[in-house]
Design an enzyme around this catalytic site. Sequence first.
Site, mmCIF file in Angstrom:
data_model
loop_
_atom_site.group_PDB
_atom_site.id
_atom_site.type_symbol
_atom_site.label_atom_id
_atom_site.label_comp_id
_atom_site.label_asym_id
_atom_site.label_seq_id
_atom_site.Cartn_x
_atom_site.Cartn_y
_atom_site.Cartn_z
ATOM 1 N N GLN B 255 0.834 -1.202 0.000
ATOM 2 C CA GLN B 255 0.000 0.000 0.000
ATOM 3 C C GLN B 255 0.865 1.247 0.000
ATOM 4 O O GLN B 255 0.572 2.218 -0.688
ATOM 5 C CB GLN B 255 -0.920 -0.013 1.216
ATOM 6 C CG GLN B 255 -2.014 1.019 1.163
ATOM 7 C CD GLN B 255 -2.853 0.851 -0.072
ATOM 8 O OE1 GLN B 255 -3.339 -0.229 -0.364
ATOM 9 N NE2 GLN B 255 -3.002 1.898 -0.854
ATOM 10 N N HIS B 258 2.109 3.040 -3.236
ATOM 11 C CA HIS B 258 1.186 3.698 -4.177
ATOM 12 C C HIS B 258 1.501 5.171 -4.365
ATOM 13 O O HIS B 258 1.525 5.676 -5.481
ATOM 14 C CB HIS B 258 -0.258 3.547 -3.697
ATOM 15 C CG HIS B 258 -0.959 2.392 -4.327
ATOM 16 N ND1 HIS B 258 -1.109 2.269 -5.679
ATOM 17 C CD2 HIS B 258 -1.545 1.305 -3.790
ATOM 18 C CE1 HIS B 258 -1.762 1.148 -5.953
ATOM 19 N NE2 HIS B 258 -2.031 0.538 -4.831
ATOM 20 N N GLU B 322 -10.461 1.182 3.070
ATOM 21 C CA GLU B 322 -10.726 0.687 1.717
ATOM 22 C C GLU B 322 -10.410 -0.820 1.657
ATOM 23 O O GLU B 322 -11.240 -1.612 1.232
ATOM 24 C CB GLU B 322 -9.833 1.451 0.732
ATOM 25 C CG GLU B 322 -9.994 1.034 -0.712
ATOM 26 C CD GLU B 322 -8.910 1.648 -1.603
ATOM 27 O OE1 GLU B 322 -7.917 2.188 -1.067
ATOM 28 O OE2 GLU B 322 -9.058 1.570 -2.836
ATOM 29 N N HIS B 323 -9.189 -1.183 2.092
ATOM 30 C CA HIS B 323 -8.789 -2.594 2.150
ATOM 31 C C HIS B 323 -8.587 -2.970 3.607
ATOM 32 O O HIS B 323 -7.894 -2.251 4.338
ATOM 33 C CB HIS B 323 -7.454 -2.818 1.434
ATOM 34 C CG HIS B 323 -7.440 -2.359 0.004
ATOM 35 N ND1 HIS B 323 -6.941 -1.134 -0.371
ATOM 36 C CD2 HIS B 323 -7.857 -2.965 -1.133
ATOM 37 C CE1 HIS B 323 -7.053 -0.998 -1.681
ATOM 38 N NE2 HIS B 323 -7.611 -2.084 -2.178
ATOM 39 N N ASP B 356 -6.265 -6.971 -5.793
ATOM 40 C CA ASP B 356 -5.945 -5.891 -6.734
ATOM 41 C C ASP B 356 -5.935 -6.402 -8.168
ATOM 42 O O ASP B 356 -6.197 -5.651 -9.110
ATOM 43 C CB ASP B 356 -4.557 -5.303 -6.431
ATOM 44 C CG ASP B 356 -4.555 -4.429 -5.195
ATOM 45 O OD1 ASP B 356 -5.636 -3.974 -4.800
ATOM 46 O OD2 ASP B 356 -3.474 -4.221 -4.614
ATOM 47 N N HIS B 415 -54.287 13.256 -7.050
ATOM 48 C CA HIS B 415 -53.774 11.926 -6.707
ATOM 49 C C HIS B 415 -54.915 11.060 -6.164
ATOM 50 O O HIS B 415 -55.052 9.885 -6.515
ATOM 51 C CB HIS B 415 -52.683 12.016 -5.639
ATOM 52 C CG HIS B 415 -51.354 12.466 -6.147
ATOM 53 N ND1 HIS B 415 -51.144 13.708 -6.706
ATOM 54 C CD2 HIS B 415 -50.146 11.829 -6.183
ATOM 55 C CE1 HIS B 415 -49.860 13.820 -7.054
ATOM 56 N NE2 HIS B 415 -49.236 12.695 -6.750
#
Lengths: 430, 430
Positions: B255, B258, B322-323, B356, B415
Amino acid sequence: MNIIKYPSISDYATICERPHLDVSQLNAIVAGVLADVKANGDKAVMEYEEKFDKAQLTQLAVTEEEMQEAECLVSPELKASLVLAHQNIAKFHQSQKFDGQKVETAPGVVCWQKSVAIEKVGLYIPGGTAPLFSTVLMLATPAKIAGCKEIVLCTPPNKEGKVNPAILVAARVAGVSKIFKAGGVQAIGAMAYGTESVPKVYKIFGPGNQYVMAAKQQVSLHDAAIDMPAGPSEVCVIADETSNAAYVAADLLSQAEHGIDSQVILISTSEQMLDAVIKETEAQLAVLPRHEIAEKTLVNSQFVLVHDKNEAMALSNAYAPEHLIIATDDYEALAEKVINAGSVFLGNYACESAGDYASGTNHTLPTHGYALAYNGVNLDSYNRKVTFQHLSQDGVRNIGPAVVCMAENEQLEAHANAMRIRVKDVMGNA
Amino acid sequence: MNIIKYPSISDYATICERPHLDVSQLNAIVAGVLADVKANGDKAVMEYEEKFDKAQLTQLAVTEEEMQEAECLVSPELKASLVLAHQNIAKFHQSQKFDGQKVETAPGVVCWQKSVAIEKVGLYIPGGTAPLFSTVLMLATPAKIAGCKEIVLCTPPNKEGKVNPAILVAARVAGVSKIFKAGGVQAIGAMAYGTESVPKVYKIFGPGNQYVMAAKQQVSLHDAAIDMPAGPSEVCVIADETSNAAYVAADLLSQAEHGIDSQVILISTSEQMLDAVIKETEAQLAVLPRHEIAEKTLVNSQFVLVHDKNEAMALSNAYAPEHLIIATDDYEALAEKVINAGSVFLGNYACESAGDYASGTNHTLPTHGYALAYNGVNLDSYNRKVTFQHLSQDGVRNIGPAVVCMAENEQLEAHANAMRIRVKDVMGNA
């Protein structure tokens, strides 16, 4: 009324055009109110309630006494109707529960989805003369079924600081946890940021005026998800020689009474039916209490004659209506051809108001052409599908080399390494 | 590295804090490019390609010759890896197909959902040194399975006007219909508005830099839906005394490489494991090609020691990663306690890079805390669930009076009338 006979495909864009909705000129005002609510919490919300709703509040939360008072003020007939509608909405949304199955994508690699409720959701119910208690049922019922732990509702009080009793009863029936007297931008801000009394929520649902719409747009950039973009309500009715002109006219008018920006389209394969619906619409219009609004809406409405059902469906799909009523006897065949619509009403008896209140489907739907990419609120709107995966040593053997190769080619060496050291270990064990 | 031992719940907010992402200062520049693309189509896109990507293009579409050339340029090993990854992604997303069941919510009232593919979708794949062909598979595979008719892909060319061949091969494997050489804001504009060569799409997917992010935000207000809000990638690993320190370190580093804004959190119930992972991380870092980036990321990373698994899960759920890698031997029990996460990796062998690339789950996931309200891209992301309802005369008898009562109480007389005239007709037939 615009009567359009046998348009060509190149005319569809004009027929399907919506008024441009741009709330960006409100952004500065809205941002100011939001910043104030973020900084000053309850105090700011109460000040705006005094300013905009003329209500002097000493606390935002609706009390238990007010809830009990509301129970006495709502007629037994309305209460029974709310309970029946809630039952049907609950039954349909309950049926949407998702049970993720484990999938072995490769030997030793197992993946699955699990539906997990959003912990905290906020529902906004606008004020005004007509209390939208039906929207309370539509937004709170699936939240409760999904299992959201905190279901917060904000709605503006009247000048006396009271919330409409039907809204409170509907909230109780549907299982709302906390109700607050707050409207407009200050309500959206209170739910997006949290205040001393209003809990911060992760997703905000519900309709509102253009200020509410701008506020939802702004908070959705950073602070809370929102249900969908907003726009004026709309209906498209597809008719043929078998339709009931009085029913079709009543359905068009039920949309037309919403507001002068409502969109009303009739697509007919029969000229006789088109004429009959126009006559019926004019006759029924005369006796409506909201006939001034409906009349103005009808000026912009479109009555379109087409050659056949294929053309009718092509035009409807190009328009992507929020509500689509297929009032023909071959509604089953036409239903198969629906690509773009929010909610579809089939046959002579499924009027839009059935779905607005009590059939069980949700009435919070994508309008303004958003049905091209969005669906209405459903059980999924209150859940997230979290993915899970498990790899055995076999799984590493089967997909490990491909993972390493792809990571190397994306020049992400640490990604490659994380799999490589596992591949190395398990290859020894093979 | 920030080492935090036994934080109290009041410390969670600080541990879970993300850097503030505000792209609003880019809004004016981005709006200018978007307006230009809207007004001038292909010509504007080509001008921006020359300006930003230094590519002189005479047409935007990738040609059949370029597709064939790409097939020759990609190694057989990478091609085989792409095919294997595609198979697994396809199998998992295929399993997500939805078959709506008809539900009789009340006698004579039948409601159902039908999943209908969004007709036109656009996929954005960023350029740069590392070609993200894996993202092509992740975005195009479910689009194809959903049945989207038009799957458009935009990706920036290099200075020679060429697209990375692995991206083209991945696009062919996954079933993309049309590929265009366009990057950044001009690509988002081309897909949101359509140009002479790029079809207008209804929803745009894919990652990008802050300009792409701002452009997606802007077009999402009126012109096209987007997959989800963006943010820097992140991982949270939960470890205990049974974890493999070398694996955990490798996962944290995958990670960290990145980008320097990546978020890395380790939560351990064992102090010994925490120390071992820190040592391993430092050892593995030294030999990474992207160690400068990873080193900077690690400065902001958090290594947290907690008392027990309940605390570990509480902190992870507060962070909403996220992960999430649960690298403990009781991963099954802990998986049950996951409330907020994008994708979850269970046990010693499910490293993040498995997901991934090739486990089958989607890697386009909610980051930056958005997992509180959003899920990752899945088959639903390419579909809308359209609701349908049919009422028989019996249905009108059963829910009609409740609909009329509710509509009257919401002061929507038209209605009420739409249902009232049907109730009147069918009561005569009872």
